[in-house]
Design a protein around this motif. Structure first.
Motif, PDB file in Angstrom:
ATOM      1  N   TYR A  52      55.591  34.774  51.300  1.00  0.00           N
ATOM      2  CA  TYR A  52      54.160  33.788  51.512  1.00  0.00           C
ATOM      3  C   TYR A  52      54.627  32.764  50.789  1.00  0.00           C
ATOM      4  N   LYS A  53      53.824  31.728  51.368  1.00  0.00           N
ATOM      5  CA  LYS A  53      53.969  30.294  50.933  1.00  0.00           C
ATOM      6  C   LYS A  53      52.488  29.756  50.955  1.00  0.00           C
ATOM      7  N   LEU A  54      52.119  28.601  50.249  1.00  0.00           N
ATOM      8  CA  LEU A  54      50.804  28.025  50.298  1.00  0.00           C
ATOM      9  C   LEU A  54      50.598  27.190  51.515  1.00  0.00           C
ATOM     10  N   THR A  55      49.557  27.248  51.829  1.00  0.00           N
ATOM     11  CA  THR A  55      49.128  26.336  53.158  1.00  0.00           C
ATOM     12  C   THR A  55      48.505  25.090  52.339  1.00  0.00           C
ATOM     13  N   GLN A  56      48.091  23.990  53.082  1.00  0.00           N
ATOM     14  CA  GLN A  56      47.593  23.032  52.585  1.00  0.00           C
ATOM     15  C   GLN A  56      46.273  23.406  51.751  1.00  0.00           C
ATOM     16  N   ALA A  57      45.536  24.076  52.463  1.00  0.00           N
ATOM     17  CA  ALA A  57      44.151  24.400  51.691  1.00  0.00           C
ATOM     18  C   ALA A  57      44.563  25.355  50.435  1.00  0.00           C
ATOM     19  N   GLY A  58      45.590  26.177  50.591  1.00  0.00           N
ATOM     20  CA  GLY A  58      46.200  26.916  49.291  1.00  0.00           C
ATOM     21  C   GLY A  58      46.638  26.114  48.110  1.00  0.00           C
ATOM     22  N   THR A  59      47.079  24.872  48.674  1.00  0.00           N
ATOM     23  CA  THR A  59      47.554  23.884  47.358  1.00  0.00           C
ATOM     24  C   THR A  59      46.485  23.497  46.840  1.00  0.00           C
ATOM     25  N   LYS A  60      45.396  23.043  47.390  1.00  0.00           N
ATOM     26  CA  LYS A  60      44.146  22.441  46.760  1.00  0.00           C
ATOM     27  C   LYS A  60      43.716  23.548  45.982  1.00  0.00           C
ATOM     28  N   GLU A  61      43.169  24.844  46.674  1.00  0.00           N
ATOM     29  CA  GLU A  61      42.717  25.879  45.856  1.00  0.00           C
ATOM     30  C   GLU A  61      43.472  26.079  44.684  1.00  0.00           C
ATOM     31  N   LYS A  62      44.731  26.164  44.510  1.00  0.00           N
ATOM     32  CA  LYS A  62      45.583  26.392  43.418  1.00  0.00           C
ATOM     33  C   LYS A  62      45.176  25.311  42.359  1.00  0.00           C
ATOM     34  N   VAL A  63      44.853  24.115  42.544  1.00  0.00           N
ATOM     35  CA  VAL A  63      44.484  23.141  41.652  1.00  0.00           C
ATOM     36  C   VAL A  63      43.253  23.320  41.132  1.00  0.00           C
ATOM     37  N   SER A  64      42.175  23.763  41.887  1.00  0.00           N
ATOM     38  CA  SER A  64      40.762  23.973  41.190  1.00  0.00           C
ATOM     39  C   SER A  64      40.724  25.315  40.561  1.00  0.00           C
ATOM     40  N   ARG A  65      41.657  26.123  40.980  1.00  0.00           N
ATOM     41  CA  ARG A  65      41.557  27.418  40.444  1.00  0.00           C
ATOM     42  C   ARG A  65      42.247  27.388  38.821  1.00  0.00           C
ATOM     43  N   ILE A  66      43.385  26.684  38.879  1.00  0.00           N
ATOM     44  CA  ILE A  66      44.007  26.389  37.495  1.00  0.00           C
ATOM     45  C   ILE A  66      42.962  25.757  36.500  1.00  0.00           C
ATOM     46  N   GLU A  67      42.401  24.649  37.111  1.00  0.00           N
ATOM     47  CA  GLU A  67      41.309  24.016  36.315  1.00  0.00           C
ATOM     48  C   GLU A  67      40.343  24.884  36.123  1.00  0.00           C
ATOM     49  N   GLU A  68      39.767  25.960  36.934  1.00  0.00           N
ATOM     50  CA  GLU A  68      38.868  26.945  36.197  1.00  0.00           C
ATOM     51  C   GLU A  68      39.255  27.575  35.174  1.00  0.00           C
ATOM     52  N   LEU A  69      40.794  28.017  35.362  1.00  0.00           N
ATOM     53  CA  LEU A  69      41.499  28.960  34.409  1.00  0.00           C
ATOM     54  C   LEU A  69      41.277  28.360  33.098  1.00  0.00           C
ATOM     55  N   GLU A  70      41.750  27.012  33.155  1.00  0.00           N
ATOM     56  CA  GLU A  70      41.826  26.453  31.768  1.00  0.00           C
ATOM     57  C   GLU A  70      40.518  25.964  31.245  1.00  0.00           C
ATOM     58  N   ARG A  71      39.492  25.763  31.943  1.00  0.00           N
ATOM     59  CA  ARG A  71      38.196  25.578  31.497  1.00  0.00           C
ATOM     60  C   ARG A  71      37.424  26.855  30.824  1.00  0.00           C
ATOM     61  N   PHE A  72      38.078  27.880  31.551  1.00  0.00           N
ATOM     62  CA  PHE A  72      37.580  29.404  31.064  1.00  0.00           C
ATOM     63  C   PHE A  72      38.105  29.487  29.747  1.00  0.00           C
ATOM     64  N   ILE A  73      39.609  29.212  29.580  1.00  0.00           N
ATOM     65  CA  ILE A  73      40.232  29.308  28.214  1.00  0.00           C
ATOM     66  C   ILE A  73      39.597  28.628  27.055  1.00  0.00           C
ATOM     67  N   GLU A  74      39.244  27.290  27.319  1.00  0.00           N
ATOM     68  CA  GLU A  74      38.680  26.537  26.323  1.00  0.00           C
ATOM     69  C   GLU A  74      37.030  27.307  26.113  1.00  0.00           C
ATOM     70  N   THR A  75      36.697  27.624  26.915  1.00  0.00           N
ATOM     71  CA  THR A  75      35.101  28.336  26.847  1.00  0.00           C
ATOM     72  C   THR A  75      35.104  29.438  26.051  1.00  0.00           C
ATOM     73  N   ILE A  76      36.019  30.235  26.140  1.00  0.00           N
ATOM     74  CA  ILE A  76      36.375  31.483  25.381  1.00  0.00           C
ATOM     75  C   ILE A  76      36.719  31.263  23.806  1.00  0.00           C
ATOM     76  N   GLN A  77      37.475  30.132  23.975  1.00  0.00           N
ATOM     77  CA  GLN A  77      38.198  29.917  22.383  1.00  0.00           C
ATOM     78  C   GLN A  77      36.985  29.132  21.878  1.00  0.00           C
ATOM     79  N   GLY A  78      35.941  28.436  22.365  1.00  0.00           N
ATOM     80  CA  GLY A  78      34.944  28.018  22.041  1.00  0.00           C
ATOM     81  C   GLY A  78      33.897  28.910  20.864  1.00  0.00           C
ATOM     82  N   ILE A  79      34.272  30.183  21.642  1.00  0.00           N
ATOM     83  CA  ILE A  79      33.455  31.484  20.910  1.00  0.00           C
ATOM     84  C   ILE A  79      34.126  32.031  19.944  1.00  0.00           C
ATOM     85  N   VAL A  80      35.508  32.275  20.112  1.00  0.00           N
ATOM     86  CA  VAL A  80      36.440  32.853  19.158  1.00  0.00           C
ATOM     87  C   VAL A  80      36.867  32.112  18.094  1.00  0.00           C
ATOM     88  N   ASN A  81      37.034  30.747  18.281  1.00  0.00           N
ATOM     89  CA  ASN A  81      37.371  30.148  17.218  1.00  0.00           C
ATOM     90  C   ASN A  81      36.335  28.654  17.496  1.00  0.00           C
TER      91      ASN A  81
END
Lengths: 112, 112
Positions: A77-106
């Motif tokens: 499997y390899k990323l398509t162009q759309a996949g490359t874009k999607e990867k960026v937004s999903r990583i951002e979402e994941l990092e935002r989620f981690i910050e959000t969770i840490q806002g509760i835990v710490n």
DNA sequence: AAACATACATAATTTTCTTATGCATAAAAA
DNA sequence: TTTTTATGCATAAGAAAATTATGTATGTTT
């Protein structure tokens, strides 16, 4: 096998991330890479992995290339162009989620 | 409403954490507290919250105390001893999970 | 010969949400 | 004054994304 329920929802992001770094990978290779990167903490089951790959492909984020190695079939499997874009937004979402969770835990003590 | 699929699995840990900090809370209060702590990022739906509270209670981690305030009924939850223990292990699990994920998203370059 | 590793796949089930709905009281807005 | 919003609980139907259990097949190790 896999460690926690928390893992739920992050698998497709992990796949996109690994493919962005490694150009092309096949399923089994992904499971081994994740095991290695997490020192055995995260073990992706096949029942989760393959449907996730198929879904990402159906969504147009991955493209497939078959290859026979040592008389065994690999589906690369390899990323398509759309996949490359999607990867960026999903990583951002994941990092935002981690910050959000840490806002509760710490929680930062409120100024006041 | 709620933000991401990533949130899946972390709700009960969040509940245990908030109850450990606030002694007793009622359902609606929990949703507001989470909204506040996350600056609106995480909005717990009632359809998720109440079943989660009922499950934690059934598992023996929470105990209930009804209270009527301004002619409205509130169901206050607080941690049991087992709940206090469970909170510790779930928070550890959550923190380990975050580290694991970061090992994938921000991998340390291998020495070599 | 049996077990393990490699490599794919799917079906049944479970867990955990979202969405929609319902009941009830009170305050604010139209 | 009627409707919307807020407070407060609850559950049912459906969706999403895993786990667990299988199945097929080849190759290597014990």
């Amino acid at each position: 096998m896999s460690n926690s329920k928390l893992y739920k929802g992050s698998l497709s992001t992990i796949i996109l991330k690994l493919l962005a770094e490694n150009n092309k990978m096949y399923g089994y290779e992904i499971t081994q890479k994740v095991k290695e990167l997490t020192q055995g903490e995260l073990n992706i089951t096949e029942g989760a992995l393959y449907p996730a790959l198929h879904k990402l492909e159906a969504e147009g984020f991955l493209e497939v290339e078959m290859q026979r190695v040592d008389n065994r079939l690999r589906k690369y499997y390899k990323l398509t162009q759309a996949g490359t874009k999607e990867k960026v937004s999903r990583i951002e979402e994941l990092e935002r989620f981690i910050e959000t969770i840490q806002g509760i835990v710490n929680p930062k003590p409120s100024l006041g």
